[in-house]
Write an enzyme that holds these catalytic residues in place. Sequence first.
Site, PDB file in Angstrom:
ATOM      1  N   ASP A  80     -70.455 -35.767 -22.624  1.00 62.35           N
ATOM      2  CA  ASP A  80     -69.234 -35.129 -23.121  1.00 62.35           C
ATOM      3  C   ASP A  80     -68.118 -35.173 -22.039  1.00 62.35           C
ATOM      4  O   ASP A  80     -67.394 -34.084 -21.988  1.00 62.35           O
ATOM      5  CB  ASP A  80     -69.683 -33.606 -23.167  1.00 62.35           C
ATOM      6  CG  ASP A  80     -70.714 -33.246 -24.364  1.00 62.35           C
ATOM      7  OD1 ASP A  80     -71.024 -34.430 -25.020  1.00 62.35           O
ATOM      8  OD2 ASP A  80     -71.149 -32.386 -24.427  1.00 62.35           O
ATOM      9  N   LYS A 106     -72.600 -35.877 -31.242  1.00 65.16           N
ATOM     10  CA  LYS A 106     -73.492 -34.780 -30.934  1.00 65.16           C
ATOM     11  C   LYS A 106     -72.771 -33.296 -31.515  1.00 65.16           C
ATOM     12  O   LYS A 106     -71.728 -33.196 -31.414  1.00 65.16           O
ATOM     13  CB  LYS A 106     -74.483 -34.610 -29.766  1.00 65.16           C
ATOM     14  CG  LYS A 106     -73.523 -34.123 -28.692  1.00 65.16           C
ATOM     15  CD  LYS A 106     -74.460 -34.023 -27.291  1.00 65.16           C
ATOM     16  CE  LYS A 106     -73.555 -33.540 -26.113  1.00 65.16           C
ATOM     17  NZ  LYS A 106     -73.290 -31.994 -26.255  1.00 65.16           N
ATOM     18  N   CYS A 115     -74.643 -28.693 -21.490  1.00 68.87           N
ATOM     19  CA  CYS A 115     -74.976 -29.650 -22.197  1.00 68.87           C
ATOM     20  C   CYS A 115     -75.728 -30.882 -21.397  1.00 68.87           C
ATOM     21  O   CYS A 115     -76.847 -31.380 -21.750  1.00 68.87           O
ATOM     22  CB  CYS A 115     -73.690 -30.515 -22.849  1.00 68.87           C
ATOM     23  SG  CYS A 115     -72.990 -29.695 -24.128  1.00 68.87           S
TER      24      CYS A 115
END
Length: 237
Positions: free
Chosen positions: A35, A147, A180
């Site tokens: 991310d 995702k 995450c």
Amino acid sequence: MHQETASAAGRLAVVEARPGPVEVDLAAAAVVVVDMQNDFAAKGGGNDLAGIDISVLRAAIAPTARVLAAARRAGVPVVYLRHEYLPDLSDMGPLGSKNQLIHTAAGVGRRVPAPDGSVGRILVRGTWNTEIVPELAPEPGDTVLSKTRFSGFHATGLDAALRRLGVRDLLVTGCTTSVCLESTVRDAMFRDYRPLVLADCTGEIQGEEHHESTLVLVERLFGWVARSADLLRALGG
């Protein structure tokens, strides 16, 4: 301690880590970048627009770039994860689910001006907002996966991609440390991968204590923790 160079696939790179040295098989390893996208780590992204201090995420970019360069020289594949939703937000979860509630509260889907002159939408696929930060931009041959939940393994092709590549050892970078990245590391360990988290290649906007807590949990229960310099030394520079 004997350290193999990065040039020969199949050799072991011994990385000084916590709780102890870990052997990384360069022929069965991949870098996972979690991310590191504009909405989280770039000026003008969603976090920045919300007034969140992104300096800890920005600080992770340079060491991560060095790791990516060394990994590519070693022939180690790079896998990127991007947290992003369909334009209609239908994959955010049912009304009232925790994922839907927290992301709605965070303004996911809101239209915002993007620094590149386009009209952005927070965490929406196909916009500037979910592109990987330019300093870490994917290169040809890299894998990029979307995702919709904190873990990179939830309802994605990550596990299949790693198994197709013959990967066992994961060199984990990205953000944020306690959300995450930690979720992805936990799920990696449950699937019998060997995660090595590079502590200076991640950051936590919710506070340093959460960053450090995750690193302690990883080294005790889920994998290993090292600094990027430890990995680079093991890769021969």
